[in-house]
Every structure is written in structure tokens, then in C-alpha cells.
Motif scaffolding. Structure first.
Motif, mmCIF file in Angstrom:
data_model
loop_
_atom_site.group_PDB
_atom_site.id
_atom_site.type_symbol
_atom_site.label_atom_id
_atom_site.label_comp_id
_atom_site.label_asym_id
_atom_site.label_seq_id
_atom_site.Cartn_x
_atom_site.Cartn_y
_atom_site.Cartn_z
ATOM 1 N N PRO A 57 0.807 -1.223 0.000
ATOM 2 C CA PRO A 57 0.000 0.000 0.000
ATOM 3 C C PRO A 57 0.838 1.270 0.000
ATOM 4 O O PRO A 57 0.313 2.345 -0.298
ATOM 5 C CB PRO A 57 -0.810 -0.125 1.295
ATOM 6 N N TRP A 58 2.133 1.161 0.312
ATOM 7 C CA TRP A 58 2.974 2.347 0.434
ATOM 8 C C TRP A 58 3.783 2.660 -0.828
ATOM 9 O O TRP A 58 4.579 3.598 -0.844
ATOM 10 C CB TRP A 58 3.915 2.224 1.637
ATOM 11 N N ALA A 59 3.574 1.901 -1.896
ATOM 12 C CA ALA A 59 4.255 2.194 -3.166
ATOM 13 C C ALA A 59 3.481 1.567 -4.319
ATOM 14 O O ALA A 59 2.933 0.472 -4.186
ATOM 15 C CB ALA A 59 5.689 1.655 -3.165
ATOM 16 N N ARG A 60 3.431 2.269 -5.431
ATOM 17 C CA ARG A 60 2.920 1.677 -6.665
ATOM 18 C C ARG A 60 4.058 0.903 -7.323
ATOM 19 O O ARG A 60 5.223 1.321 -7.268
ATOM 20 C CB ARG A 60 2.398 2.752 -7.617
ATOM 21 N N VAL A 61 3.727 -0.217 -7.942
ATOM 22 C CA VAL A 61 4.739 -1.035 -8.614
ATOM 23 C C VAL A 61 4.396 -1.113 -10.096
ATOM 24 O O VAL A 61 3.312 -1.586 -10.472
ATOM 25 C CB VAL A 61 4.820 -2.449 -8.017
ATOM 26 N N ASN A 62 5.292 -0.627 -10.927
ATOM 27 C CA ASN A 62 5.147 -0.702 -12.375
ATOM 28 C C ASN A 62 6.098 -1.770 -12.896
ATOM 29 O O ASN A 62 7.318 -1.573 -12.929
ATOM 30 C CB ASN A 62 5.482 0.650 -13.021
ATOM 31 N N VAL A 63 5.538 -2.915 -13.270
ATOM 32 C CA VAL A 63 6.349 -3.999 -13.846
ATOM 33 C C VAL A 63 6.374 -3.813 -15.358
ATOM 34 O O VAL A 63 5.336 -3.877 -16.007
ATOM 35 C CB VAL A 63 5.775 -5.381 -13.479
ATOM 36 N N TRP A 64 7.565 -3.569 -15.888
ATOM 37 C CA TRP A 64 7.651 -3.328 -17.328
ATOM 38 C C TRP A 64 8.277 -4.527 -18.050
ATOM 39 O O TRP A 64 9.147 -5.207 -17.493
ATOM 40 C CB TRP A 64 8.422 -2.048 -17.616
ATOM 41 N N PRO A 65 7.810 -4.816 -19.269
ATOM 42 C CA PRO A 65 8.365 -5.942 -20.027
ATOM 43 C C PRO A 65 9.863 -5.761 -20.238
ATOM 44 O O PRO A 65 10.327 -4.651 -20.522
ATOM 45 C CB PRO A 65 7.617 -5.883 -21.357
ATOM 46 N N GLY A 66 10.616 -6.831 -20.096
ATOM 47 C CA GLY A 66 12.061 -6.754 -20.249
ATOM 48 C C GLY A 66 12.485 -6.724 -21.704
ATOM 49 O O GLY A 66 13.258 -7.570 -22.168
ATOM 50 N N THR A 67 11.995 -5.739 -22.429
ATOM 51 C CA THR A 67 12.282 -5.564 -23.850
ATOM 52 C C THR A 67 12.709 -4.113 -24.077
ATOM 53 O O THR A 67 12.455 -3.247 -23.231
ATOM 54 C CB THR A 67 11.030 -5.842 -24.699
ATOM 55 N N PRO A 68 13.337 -3.796 -25.216
ATOM 56 C CA PRO A 68 13.679 -2.392 -25.482
ATOM 57 C C PRO A 68 12.461 -1.478 -25.451
ATOM 58 O O PRO A 68 12.535 -0.350 -24.940
ATOM 59 C CB PRO A 68 14.311 -2.452 -26.877
ATOM 60 N N GLU A 69 11.330 -1.959 -25.971
ATOM 61 C CA GLU A 69 10.125 -1.135 -25.970
ATOM 62 C C GLU A 69 9.610 -0.920 -24.546
ATOM 63 O O GLU A 69 9.196 0.184 -24.169
ATOM 64 C CB GLU A 69 9.040 -1.801 -26.821
ATOM 65 N N GLY A 70 9.644 -1.981 -23.746
ATOM 66 C CA GLY A 70 9.214 -1.860 -22.365
ATOM 67 C C GLY A 70 10.115 -0.933 -21.575
ATOM 68 O O GLY A 70 9.641 -0.142 -20.740
ATOM 69 N N MET A 71 11.415 -1.016 -21.845
ATOM 70 C CA MET A 71 12.363 -0.147 -21.166
ATOM 71 C C MET A 71 12.111 1.315 -21.500
ATOM 72 O O MET A 71 12.088 2.175 -20.607
ATOM 73 C CB MET A 71 13.788 -0.541 -21.553
ATOM 74 N N LEU A 72 11.886 1.616 -22.773
ATOM 75 C CA LEU A 72 11.645 3.000 -23.174
ATOM 76 C C LEU A 72 10.358 3.540 -22.553
ATOM 77 O O LEU A 72 10.308 4.692 -22.099
ATOM 78 C CB LEU A 72 11.586 3.096 -24.700
ATOM 79 N N ALA A 73 9.316 2.709 -22.514
ATOM 80 C CA ALA A 73 8.051 3.149 -21.919
ATOM 81 C C ALA A 73 8.219 3.436 -20.433
ATOM 82 O O ALA A 73 7.684 4.429 -19.908
ATOM 83 C CB ALA A 73 6.974 2.090 -22.142
#
Length: 363
Positions: A57-73
Motif C-alpha cells: 500500500p505504500w508504493a505503486r509497482v510498475n512492472v515493465w516488459p524486459g524488452t527495449p520497448e518496455g524499457m523505453l516506456a
């Protein structure tokens, strides 16, 4: 409310991620000091399949795809924060590219932090590499924070271009690590919890396996990933990965638990592992290999037992009575609660970040 974007390995999984406890402790405490936190982590190394915590509850977690596109986003979201942190050892296939993109996308005027959770190894890896990407990026960061390392790491980082460097040591989260009832499955004369890593293996051989061979009548417990049970002495019981929810029982059940620093951290000193504070918080009797600066955290022979080699470890194990083990563990717990909790660290970090946001020099 002040906003903080943190790019790290993982907040929700400790799988092949020794920094998880550190991140959880410091970020939970920072949230308690009024920070609005988003943790950005890549979906790599099977960590999401081995979660041991739901998004808190004390942090939002953004899991991004481990791809170049995911990294840029993910990097574009750096623009949302007042303070942007990039940590070492994230585990994406090109962490240098991630760091560069986060720096490029951060808002004008944002405080930019390089947070090194393995500073001795990072600095060693840059030796003899004047064109290393981190050397290029360091001047863009307002400050370097490190997991530890003391004066040697501070001097080294300043020497290669950091504006400033401040250690933020591991600490105790009393809500997470505390005494519990012992569990029979973790009963042993000495317990050791660590993943198998190349730069620790020789020291594990000396400080854990050698004592086990010297004391065949004693029971040794080994937790962590990567160990091959068939290659271990017969009195060493390897149990594989131990989730963070079981760490308190693992610490409370053996008569003593062992800490073994990685090669680089032992050489630099002033780098107490997360495990030191976890064990102390649970009231465990800790035996640690010797490293410079331990007195800053625990008093040898009173709050911790220090071993110069495997022979010392074996001697401690043989001489340790249940009564003395309990007394050492309780003394360590009192010391850590009084001076080394994550709330202590968050108080210091919040004061530091407030000065940086006002563009004042660090104290």
C-alpha cells in the motif's frame, strides 16, 4: 506530496534479488515520511513468477516488459517525479541504456540519484575503463547514494566524477524482522542463508563448509539458490530458496546464524549485509566474518561474534551455549532497534533530499 520514481531490480520478489529487503525497508520508511513512491521493475530473471510480496500500500509497482520497448516506456515515466532514482544491478539486459534513458526523460529540475547497492563491485568493474558508460553518466546525477562502503567508497566515487556520495546503510524494518517461535525444519547448530555467487564462493568454503567438515557431529543448515547438495559435507542440509516470509524462523531456529560478505565488500569494509540486520532484529546470535567498521553497527563479543577464518567459526560453534547465544542475540536486537532501523535511515535520506530539492549543498 513529494514524488519519487525508483528504478530497481524488484520490490515484490526476492528471487535472485538480494536487494529486495533493503528496498522494502527504506522505501516503506520513506513513504512514512511523506513520499509518494512508484517502483519501476523489469519482468526478468523469473522474478515475477516467484513473487513473495504483493504490491504494498505504500508504493505503486510498475512492472515493465524486459524488452527495449518496455524499457523505453518505463523510462518516460521518470518525467512524473520530483526525485528520480536509478539503482545498480537492475538485471535488464542493458542497464546502461536504461540509465541513460531515465536521465534523458527526467523532468527539468528533478533531483537525480544513482543508488548503488553493490558499490565495491561497481567500482571494481570500472577500473581501467575510462569510457565506461557510468563514468559518462555520473556528472548528471546530483548525488550517489550507496548501500554501504564507508569512506573508501565515498572517496572512490568522488574521485571518478560524482558530485557527492553518501552511504545509506542497510538497517532493520521491525515490522518485518522480529523474534518468532523456532521451527523444527530450521533447527541447526549454525544456519547460513545466501544464494551461490562466484565472488562469495571461496569465502563460503572457508567460513561455512570448512567448519562443517571440522565439526561432523554438528548440524549445519544452508538456505539459498544455486547450491548443489551432493557436493556438500554430509552434515550440511541444503534447503534451497528461502522466501522472505520464512527468514525470521530461519534466524530464530538455529543456535547461531552466519554472515559471509562477498569478496568486494569484505575488502572495502563498512558494508553490513541486509542479513546482519535481519538476524539482529529477530534476536539471533550472529557470527560474522571480520570486516572493517563492524563496531559502527554491533559490538564484537557482546552483540556479535566475529570470525577471522573457518577455524574461528568452528570454535564459536563449539563454545556457544544456548544461554550465551540468547544473550548475544538480545543485545544485538536492542542495539539495532536503538540506532539502526530503516526509520533512522529514512529520516536522514529525507533531510538530504530536501536539501537537494532546494539546491543546497549536502551536509
Amino acid at each position: 506530496m513529494r514524488t519519487l520514481a525508483f528504478y530497481g531490480s524488484s520490490l515484490v520478489s526476492s528471487y535472485w534479488n538480494g536487494a529486495a529487503t533493503y528496498y522494502r525497508g527504506i522505501l516503506r520508511a520513506l513513504a512514512g515520511h511523506g513520499w509518494d513512491i512508484t517502483f519501476h521493475e523489469p519482468d526478468v530473471w523469473g522474478r515475477q513468477e516467484h513473487r513473495d510480496m504483493d504490491p504494498p500500500p505504500w508504493a505503486r509497482v510498475n512492472v515493465w516488459p524486459g524488452t527495449p520497448e518496455g524499457m523505453l516506456a518505463a523510462a518516460t515515466r521518470a518525467a512524473e517525479a520530483d526525485v528520480v532514482v536509478v539503482a545498480s544491478g537492475i538485471g535488464y539486459e542493458d542497464d546502461d541504456a536504461l540509465r541513460a534513458e531515465v536521465l534523458a526523460n527526467a523532468a527539468a529540475g528533478a533531483v537525480l540519484i544513482w543508488w548503488d547497492v553493490d558499490a565495491p563491485a561497481t567500482l571494481a568493474g570500472m577500473e581501467g575503463q575510462p569510457d565506461h558508460p557510468l563514468r559518462r553518466d555520473l556528472p548528471k546525477f546530483d548525488i550517489v547514494l550507496t548501500y554501504g562502503g564507508g569512506p573508501p567508497v565515498v572517496e572512490a566515487y568522488r574521485g571518478i566524477g560524482a558530485r557527492d556520495c553518501v552511504p545509506v546503510y542497510n538497517a532493520l524494518d521491525p515490522q518485518t524482522h522480529h523474534p518468532v517461535q523456532p521451527e523444527p525444519r530450521f533447527k541447526a547448530d549454525l544456519g547460513f542463508l545466501a544464494n551461490r555467487l562466484p565472488d562469495r564462493e571461496a569465502r563460503v568454503e572457508e567460513f561455512f563448509l570448512r567448519p562443517a567438515k571440522r565439526l561432523p557431529h554438528r548440524r549445519f543448515l544452508l538456505g539459498g539458490s544455486g547450491w548443489e547438495p551432493s557436493a556438500l559435507p554430509s552434515n550440511v542440509h541444503a534447503i534451497g530458496h528461502v522466501g522472505t516470509s520464512a527468514h525470521n524462523a530461519f534466524n530464530n531456529s538455529p543456535r547461531a546464524v552466519l554472515n559471509v560478505a562477498r569478496d568486494s565488500m569484505a575488502a572495502i569494509g563498512f558494508s553490513p549485509a541486509t542479513r546482519v540486520f535481519e538476524a539482529a532484529g529477530a534476536g539471533a546470535c550472529l557470527i560474522t566474518d571480520a570486516w572493517e567498521g563492524i563496531e559502527q553497527f554491533l559490538q564484537p563479543d557482546v552483540e556479535v561474534l566475529v570470525a577471522r577464518d573457518g577455524q574461528d567459526v568452528a570454535a564459536h560453534v563449539e563454545a556457544l551455549s544456548p544461554q550465551r547465544a540468547a544473550a548475544i542475540g538480545e543485545a544485538a536486537r536492542r542495539r539495532i532497534l536503538a540506532a539502526h532501523t530503516y526509520d533512522h535511515r529514512a529520516t536522514d535520506v529525507t533531510a538530504l533530499l530536501s536539501r537537494l530539492m532546494q539546491k543546497e549543498p549536502a551536509a
